[in-house]
Structures are given as structure tokens and as C-alpha cells.
Design a protein around this motif. Structure first.
Motif, PDB file in Angstrom:
ATOM      1  N   ARG A 436     -46.483   8.076   0.936  1.00 20.88           N
ATOM      2  CA  ARG A 436     -47.493   7.028   0.826  1.00 20.88           C
ATOM      3  C   ARG A 436     -48.890   7.618   0.929  1.00 20.88           C
ATOM      4  NH1 ARG A 436     -46.347   2.898   5.448  1.00 20.88           N
ATOM      5  NH2 ARG A 436     -46.014   4.862   6.567  1.00 20.88           N
ATOM      6  N   LEU A 437     -49.814   7.119   0.087  1.00 25.57           N
ATOM      7  CA  LEU A 437     -51.217   7.498   0.220  1.00 25.57           C
ATOM      8  C   LEU A 437     -51.754   6.975   1.541  1.00 25.57           C
ATOM      9  CD1 LEU A 437     -52.447   6.728  -3.402  1.00 25.57           C
ATOM     10  CD2 LEU A 437     -52.073   8.988  -2.398  1.00 25.57           C
ATOM     11  N   PHE A 438     -52.786   7.620   2.078  1.00 22.71           N
ATOM     12  CA  PHE A 438     -53.313   7.257   3.390  1.00 22.71           C
ATOM     13  C   PHE A 438     -53.729   5.788   3.465  1.00 22.71           C
ATOM     14  CE2 PHE A 438     -54.715  11.896   4.243  1.00 22.71           C
ATOM     15  CZ  PHE A 438     -53.455  12.188   4.712  1.00 22.71           C
ATOM     16  N   ASP A 439     -54.315   5.266   2.385  1.00 17.11           N
ATOM     17  CA  ASP A 439     -54.772   3.871   2.419  1.00 17.11           C
ATOM     18  C   ASP A 439     -53.600   2.897   2.449  1.00 17.11           C
ATOM     19  OD1 ASP A 439     -54.868   2.698  -0.816  1.00 17.11           O
ATOM     20  OD2 ASP A 439     -54.567   4.821  -0.434  1.00 17.11           O
ATOM     21  N   GLU A 440     -52.422   3.349   2.014  1.00 17.75           N
ATOM     22  CA  GLU A 440     -51.229   2.510   2.094  1.00 17.75           C
ATOM     23  C   GLU A 440     -50.596   2.574   3.470  1.00 17.75           C
ATOM     24  OE1 GLU A 440     -48.969   4.341  -0.977  1.00 17.75           O
ATOM     25  OE2 GLU A 440     -49.741   3.047  -2.564  1.00 17.75           O
ATOM     26  N   ALA A 441     -50.820   3.691   4.167  1.00 19.90           N
ATOM     27  CA  ALA A 441     -50.192   3.886   5.476  1.00 19.90           C
ATOM     28  C   ALA A 441     -50.978   3.242   6.610  1.00 19.90           C
ATOM     29  CB  ALA A 441     -50.035   5.385   5.754  1.00 19.90           C
ATOM     30  N   VAL A 442     -52.301   3.089   6.454  1.00 26.04           N
ATOM     31  CA  VAL A 442     -53.153   2.574   7.533  1.00 26.04           C
ATOM     32  C   VAL A 442     -53.992   1.418   7.013  1.00 26.04           C
ATOM     33  CG1 VAL A 442     -54.933   3.127   9.209  1.00 26.04           C
ATOM     34  CG2 VAL A 442     -53.261   4.858   8.577  1.00 26.04           C
ATOM     35  N   TYR A 445     -58.065   1.591   6.082  1.00 24.36           N
ATOM     36  CA  TYR A 445     -58.346   3.031   5.987  1.00 24.36           C
ATOM     37  C   TYR A 445     -59.704   3.294   5.333  1.00 24.36           C
ATOM     38  CZ  TYR A 445     -58.080   7.781   4.125  1.00 24.36           C
ATOM     39  OH  TYR A 445     -58.367   9.077   3.794  1.00 24.36           O
ATOM     40  N   PHE A 446     -60.032   2.552   4.275  1.00 20.73           N
ATOM     41  CA  PHE A 446     -61.257   2.828   3.526  1.00 20.73           C
ATOM     42  C   PHE A 446     -62.525   2.419   4.271  1.00 20.73           C
ATOM     43  CE2 PHE A 446     -58.509   2.764  -0.419  1.00 20.73           C
ATOM     44  CZ  PHE A 446     -58.604   4.137  -0.619  1.00 20.73           C
ATOM     45  N   ALA A 447     -62.384   1.790   5.441  1.00 14.55           N
ATOM     46  CA  ALA A 447     -63.568   1.488   6.250  1.00 14.55           C
ATOM     47  C   ALA A 447     -64.222   2.775   6.747  1.00 14.55           C
ATOM     48  CB  ALA A 447     -63.190   0.604   7.437  1.00 14.55           C
ATOM     49  N   ARG A 448     -63.473   3.885   6.762  1.00 18.18           N
ATOM     50  CA  ARG A 448     -64.050   5.182   7.108  1.00 18.18           C
ATOM     51  C   ARG A 448     -65.170   5.569   6.148  1.00 18.18           C
ATOM     52  NH1 ARG A 448     -61.511   9.193   5.788  1.00 18.18           N
ATOM     53  NH2 ARG A 448     -61.736  10.598   7.571  1.00 18.18           N
ATOM     54  N   GLY A 463     -59.158  16.534  18.780  1.00 18.18           N
ATOM     55  CA  GLY A 463     -57.852  17.119  18.494  1.00 18.18           C
ATOM     56  C   GLY A 463     -57.142  16.574  17.285  1.00 18.18           C
ATOM     57  N   TRP A 464     -57.707  15.596  16.573  1.00 16.33           N
ATOM     58  CA  TRP A 464     -57.021  14.994  15.435  1.00 16.33           C
ATOM     59  C   TRP A 464     -57.500  15.661  14.138  1.00 16.33           C
ATOM     60  CZ3 TRP A 464     -53.002  12.524  17.060  1.00 16.33           C
ATOM     61  CH2 TRP A 464     -53.053  11.904  18.305  1.00 16.33           C
ATOM     62  N   ARG A 465     -57.003  16.865  13.910  1.00 15.96           N
ATOM     63  CA  ARG A 465     -57.332  17.636  12.714  1.00 15.96           C
ATOM     64  C   ARG A 465     -56.088  18.386  12.263  1.00 15.96           C
ATOM     65  NH1 ARG A 465     -58.492  23.135  14.594  1.00 15.96           N
ATOM     66  NH2 ARG A 465     -59.400  23.606  12.561  1.00 15.96           N
ATOM     67  N   GLY A 466     -56.157  18.943  11.058  1.00 11.55           N
ATOM     68  CA  GLY A 466     -55.024  19.714  10.558  1.00 11.55           C
ATOM     69  C   GLY A 466     -54.003  18.854   9.828  1.00 11.55           C
ATOM     70  N   GLU A 467     -52.754  19.257   9.893  1.00  8.20           N
ATOM     71  CA  GLU A 467     -51.672  18.605   9.146  1.00  8.20           C
ATOM     72  C   GLU A 467     -51.459  17.167   9.606  1.00  8.20           C
ATOM     73  OE1 GLU A 467     -46.907  19.291   8.133  1.00  8.20           O
ATOM     74  OE2 GLU A 467     -47.908  20.434   9.725  1.00  8.20           O
ATOM     75  N   VAL A 468     -51.239  16.290   8.637  1.00  7.90           N
ATOM     76  CA  VAL A 468     -50.915  14.888   8.920  1.00  7.90           C
ATOM     77  C   VAL A 468     -49.449  14.673   8.568  1.00  7.90           C
ATOM     78  CG1 VAL A 468     -51.443  12.484   8.411  1.00  7.90           C
ATOM     79  CG2 VAL A 468     -53.283  14.171   8.424  1.00  7.90           C
ATOM     80  N   ASP A 469     -48.594  14.679   9.593  1.00 12.13           N
ATOM     81  CA  ASP A 469     -47.158  14.535   9.338  1.00 12.13           C
ATOM     82  C   ASP A 469     -46.546  13.350  10.066  1.00 12.13           C
ATOM     83  OD1 ASP A 469     -47.383  15.475  11.888  1.00 12.13           O
ATOM     84  OD2 ASP A 469     -46.264  17.331  11.571  1.00 12.13           O
ATOM     85  N   SER A 470     -47.398  12.515  10.666  1.00  7.44           N
ATOM     86  CA  SER A 470     -46.891  11.316  11.331  1.00  7.44           C
ATOM     87  C   SER A 470     -47.909  10.197  11.189  1.00  7.44           C
ATOM     88  CB  SER A 470     -46.620  11.585  12.818  1.00  7.44           C
ATOM     89  OG  SER A 470     -47.836  11.795  13.515  1.00  7.44           O
ATOM     90  N   GLU A 471     -47.424   8.977  11.282  1.00  4.17           N
ATOM     91  CA  GLU A 471     -48.315   7.816  11.152  1.00  4.17           C
ATOM     92  C   GLU A 471     -49.345   7.773  12.270  1.00  4.17           C
ATOM     93  OE1 GLU A 471     -47.724   3.014  10.884  1.00  4.17           O
ATOM     94  OE2 GLU A 471     -46.322   4.309   9.782  1.00  4.17           O
ATOM     95  N   GLU A 472     -48.965   8.237  13.464  1.00  2.00           N
ATOM     96  CA  GLU A 472     -49.889   8.230  14.594  1.00  2.00           C
ATOM     97  C   GLU A 472     -51.119   9.100  14.305  1.00  2.00           C
ATOM     98  OE1 GLU A 472     -50.091   9.403  19.342  1.00  2.00           O
ATOM     99  OE2 GLU A 472     -48.615  10.330  18.018  1.00  2.00           O
ATOM    100  N   LYS A 473     -50.920  10.252  13.656  1.00  2.00           N
ATOM    101  CA  LYS A 473     -52.033  11.168  13.412  1.00  2.00           C
ATOM    102  C   LYS A 473     -53.084  10.563  12.497  1.00  2.00           C
ATOM    103  CE  LYS A 473     -49.577  15.507  14.276  1.00  2.00           C
ATOM    104  NZ  LYS A 473     -49.125  16.801  13.707  1.00  2.00           N
ATOM    105  N   GLN A 475     -53.474   7.286  11.913  1.00  2.00           N
ATOM    106  CA  GLN A 475     -54.026   6.107  12.583  1.00  2.00           C
ATOM    107  C   GLN A 475     -55.071   6.497  13.614  1.00  2.00           C
ATOM    108  OE1 GLN A 475     -50.559   4.037  14.065  1.00  2.00           O
ATOM    109  NE2 GLN A 475     -50.439   2.705  12.272  1.00  2.00           N
ATOM    110  N   LYS A 476     -54.792   7.564  14.375  1.00  2.00           N
ATOM    111  CA  LYS A 476     -55.747   8.017  15.384  1.00  2.00           C
ATOM    112  C   LYS A 476     -57.042   8.508  14.733  1.00  2.00           C
ATOM    113  CE  LYS A 476     -53.870   7.328  19.419  1.00  2.00           C
ATOM    114  NZ  LYS A 476     -54.543   6.473  20.423  1.00  2.00           N
ATOM    115  N   ARG A 477     -56.917   9.189  13.618  1.00  2.00           N
ATOM    116  CA  ARG A 477     -58.117   9.648  12.917  1.00  2.00           C
ATOM    117  C   ARG A 477     -58.982   8.462  12.500  1.00  2.00           C
ATOM    118  NH1 ARG A 477     -56.867  14.927   9.130  1.00  2.00           N
ATOM    119  NH2 ARG A 477     -55.492  15.999  10.595  1.00  2.00           N
TER     120      ARG A 477
END
Length: 512
Positions: A436-442, A445-448, A463-473, A475-477
């Protein structure tokens, strides 16, 4: 330098069959909306910043006139006295205060001539009468040069008149170019919307430029044209419309009683970097006058405001370019060493451009040091770099781990102005969480993208940088990015910037 090779017009399935990279999906707009988005629109100028700049110009101009006359005449005949300089600055500051009290620091006044000149001359006369009266009661009349005070009065008045004539020409030119207009769309193509548009159009010196109306209804209540303004589409089309052309204000013509409908629409529109207001023009429910903000005489209720505007935007621009230029100069030796290491490590260009989302979801090219083998370049980042990824070079592993591959983005900040030093990190246009694209997952999202993205950000130093391999990562960003947008200040930017090197050393477990 390796260019990005993104192409338009491909959906996901087509990309799979042709082997070409997919791009972001875009919503189709109506012919009427496309006609508006096809018009050439220049960036807007802030009336608040213009008024502030004129205040500063008035102060500097009058101070220059007063000091020049003093140094050219009085100081040559007598000894230099700081009291004159203090009196000049005091009179000049008093003049600016009087001009403010006379309401001549408004765009509508700048466009005119008679009202502006009359109020300005009256205020200037009052300042000198006040100064002469104060000198008389302080018994300083014999110590002040009458020739100097007379010259200051007349030359200062002539300078102010010349400045205002020049300003009037500039402001009228900006108005013809549309730089002072508030490009507005109205939600609600019914009789309430028609009354609202008529009220806005009948006002003198209005800066509201109504582009059209949007409405979801297909029954008899929805008009094809509202007081001469065409219906451009449905509410779902507004986000795409606002990304193709400049929109400054979204104005709801719906009654407050339509709470459910309004909330549903706001959930879709709050991601845009625009002001959103609810018209109170036809509402029977009335609040205190201070609860309203006015478009001329039309009362409205503020719902959302565009972040980082007016003087805040000027301060952020100065911070980015002044501090960014200094950081770039300091980083040049390190960048030269890294460029040489990359060139010696593997064949291919040192820099490459990657497609990222910028302000208001506009695609931008972001410069980076190449960290992948040239024949395995991924300009859209459609495939996430993972731990022990075979595409990453030896030097690439080091610069990615330390985020030194991001240093060329200082060129984006200083020269292209499509990045800030601090802001939400610009994600790649094909950034995905699993399939899923990021905007579909959160949600939201585009409010960023309501502000310009940055090289570093609040999410990254937490600490929220690097690989995005979970929904939490992801969402936290988004949560940290939205917190930054709502709480922005120059000091906040400075704090994030100073803390970034420490965060890169201690919070890099997700960077590969």
C-alpha cells in the motif's frame, strides 16, 4: 548526475507490464475545472508583509531625510549633538504610529490616492505640531534650527508623497497580476451559495477572486452556476483542484445546522495548505462580533488556517537561506571527500535526483549522493532499501547509516528553495508500506505536505527514520510531523537542527 526517469500516465498495472515506474494516481477534473487550472497563476504576495515592509520603509526614509539634513547643515555649523538624532528617530517613530492610527497601512489604501495622501499629510502635520509644542514647553525653541525643522517637514513630506506614488504603481501592478487576490472556492452550489457570492462580489476594493463552486448534490438544489460562478465539480475534486492551481481560501456556504455534512467534507479538505472558513452570512444563529473574521462585511467562522504564513513564512525563508548557506559552506570540504569516495568506489555519477513529494503534494527533484550501484538506481524508491541490501555500495552503506547522503539537499534549500532545513521529510512518490502507498496506509497522510518538506525533522530526531516496515513507523512519522506543523517556530527549527547530529549517531538502528 543521474536524472529521475519518472513518467506520467501510467497506472500500477501498466507499469507492471511495461517495466516502467508507476507514478501517483491523479483524479480527473471536469472541463470547467481544467479551464481554471490551465490558467497561468503567479505566487501571491502577503498584504500583511507588504504593510509591514511599508512601515519599515517609512521609518527608514524619514530617518534618512532628517539625519541627512542635520549632518548637511546643522552639524557643519555647530558641534555634533546626539539630541538631534534622538529627536529625529522619535519624530519618525511617532509619524509611523500616527500613520497606523490613520489606517493608511492597508492594501486598499495603497491602491488609492486621495485618501492615502490626505491622511498621510494630516498625520505628518500633526507630528510636527506635536514636536514644536513639546519643544516650546521644554523651552528648547532657541536650541533648534528653524531652517532644519522647516526643511525636514517639507522634504520629508515630498519624500513620503513620492514613495506613496511609487507604491501605488507597484500595488496596482501586483493587483493586475493577481498577486494580491485571495483565490477562493465556495462549497455549496445552492441559493445560500448564490447569496454569499453576490455579497462578496458587490463589495468595493474586495480582494476575493471566486474561482467557482463545488457541490456533491445532483438534484434541483445544486445550481450549474452560482451568481455567475461555474460549478467546477464535487467536494472530492477539491483536493486535486487545489494541487493544480493556487487556492487561498475554501469558503463553506452551508448552514451551521448541516454539521454532519460539513464534518465529512472537512475530513477530506484539512490536508490542504489553505484557509477554510464557514460563512455566517445566512445563518440565523449569531455569535459575538469578536467570534467572526470578516471578508469585507461578510462574517465568517475560522475552521482551519494555512500554517506558516505571512511573517512566519518570511522568517522561515530567511532561516533556511542564511543558515543553509552557512551549513553548505562548512560542509563543502566533507562533500568533496564523499564525492571522491563514491567515484572511486563504483562507476557512475556522484549525485542523482529522486522524485519526492514537496509542498502541497507537488513533485520535486531532490539531490542525494548516490548510494546504490548505478545500474540498480531506483529514482522513485519503489523498492525499499533493506538491511544488507545488495544494491547498496560500500560507501553507500556508510553514508546512508549516517545520513550523509542527504547533504546535497542543501542545494535544494539554498538554490532551488523547494526544501527547508527543517520540516517533514519528503517521502518518495512511490513510498509503500508492504503493497500500500503511504497515503493509503495512514489517514490524513498528505497533511504533512501543508508545509515545505525538510532535510531533517521532528520525527527524525525522535528516532522515526530509515526503513518503513510497519504501520506504526509511518503513523508515528505522520504524528510527529503534524505536531511540528502545529507548533512551528524559528526556535523549534533551531532546536531540531542542533539536535540532528546527536540523533543521527544514537538513533540510526532503522537506517540501512
Amino acid at each position: 548526475m543521474e536524472p529521475s526517469n519518472a513518467r506520467s500516465g501510467l497506472d500500477g498495472s501498466a507499469a507492471m507490464t511495461t517495466g516502467r515506474p508507476p507514478i501517483e494516481r491523479r483524479r480527473r477534473l471536469s472541463p470547467a475545472a481544467l479551464a481554471v487550472t490551465g490558467q497561468k497563476v503567479r505566487p501571491a504576495y502577503s498584504p500583511i508583509v507588504i504593510a509591514g515592509a511599508v512601515r519599515v520603509a517609512d521609518f527608514l526614509l524619514l530617518s534618512l531625510v532628517g539625519v541627512s539634513l542635520y549632518l548637511g547643515y546643522v552639524a557643519r555649523l555647530t558641534a555634533f549633538h546626539w539630541e538631534y538624532i534622538a529627536a529625529i528617530f522619535g519624530m519618525t517613530a511617532t509619524a509611523v504610529i500616527c500613520f497606523q492610527a490613520s489606517d493608511i497601512y492597508e492594501i486598499q489604501i495603497f491602491r488609492g490616492q486621495l485618501r492615502q495622501m490626505t491622511r498621510m499629510i494630516s498625520s505628518w502635520v500633526f507630528v510636527f505640531l506635536l514636536f514644536i509644542g513639546a519643544s516650546f514647553f521644554a523651552r528648547l525653541g532657541t536650541e533648534i534650527s528653524r531652517l532644519w525643522i522647516s526643511a525636514f517637514f517639507f522634504v520629508g513630506m515630498a519624500a513620503l508623497i513620492a514613495e506613496r506614488l511609487f507604491l501605488r504603481t507597484m500595488v496596482r501592478g501586483w493587483a493586475r497580476q493577481g498577486r494580491l487576490d485571495r483565490r477562493t472556492i465556495v462549497v455549496g452550489s445552492d441559493h445560500d451559495g448564490e447569496k454569499l457570492i453576490e455579497a462578496l462580489k458587490t463589495q468595493d476594493d474586495s480582494d476575493i477572486d471566486i474561482l467557482g463552486v463545488f457541490d456533491d448534490r445532483n438534484d434541483d438544489r445544486a445550481l450549474d452556476t452560482c451568481a455567475g460562478s461555474p460549478k467546477l465539480g464535487k467536494v472530492n475534486d477539491i483536493v486535486e483542484f487545489a494541487r493544480r492551481t493556487r487556492v487561498d481560501l475554501v469558503l463553506f456556504a452551508l448552514p451551521i445546522s448541516a454539521e454532519t455534512r460539513i464534518l465529512e467534507m472537512l475530513k477530506k479538505l484539512w490536508v490542504l495548505p489553505v484557509d477554510i472558513r464557514l460563512s455566517a452570512h445566512t445563518n440565523k444563529l449569531r455569535f459575538r462580533p469578536r467570534s467572526y473574521s470578516y471578508l469585507g462585511k461578510v462574517p465568517t467562522l475560522d475552521v482551519f488556517e494555512a500554517p506558516i504564513t505571512d511573517w512566519d513564512l518570511v522568517m522561515k525563508w530567511l532561516f533556511d537561506h542564511v543558515v543553509g548557506a552557512l551549513v553548505l559552506l562548512l560542509a563543502l570540504p566533507l562533500m568533496a571527500v564523499l564525492a571522491l569516495a563514491i567515484k572511486l568506489d563504483s562507476p557512475g555519477p556522484v549525485l542523482f535526483r529522486q522524485k519526492r513529494f514537496g509542498f502541497n503534494n507537488v513533485r520535486i527533484d531532490v539531490f542525494k549522493f548516490r548510494s546504490l550501484y548505478h545500474d540498480q538506481a531506483d529514482p522513485l524508491a519503489s523498492r525499499v532499501v533493506t538491511k544488507n541490501d545488495s544494491r547498496v555500495t560500500r560507501v553507500g552503506r556508510f553514508i546512508r547509516k549516517t545520513s550523509l547522503d542527504e547533504l546535497p539537499q542543501l542545494l535544494n534549500v539554498v538554490f532551488k528553495s523547494n526544501l527547508s532545513l527543517v520540516g517533514p521529510r519528503p517521502h518518495a512518490v512511490q513510498g509503500k508500506l508492504q503493497s500500500r502507498l503511504f497515503d493509503e496506509a495512514v489517514d490524513g497522510y498528505f497533511a504533512r505536505h501543508r508545509v515545505k518538506p525538510g532535510i531533517t525533522g521532528w520525527a527524525q530526531i525522535n528516532g522515526w527514520r530509515g526503513e518503513v516496515d510497519s504501520e506504526e513507523k509511518i503513523q508515528k512519522r505522520v504524528e510527529f510531523d503534524l505536531y511540528y506543523i502545529e507548533n512551528w517556530s524559528v526556535l523549534f527549527d533551531l532546536y531540531i537542527l542542533l539536535k540532528t547530529p546527536l540523533a543521527l549517531m544514537t538513533k540510526n538502528e532503522n537506517a540501512y
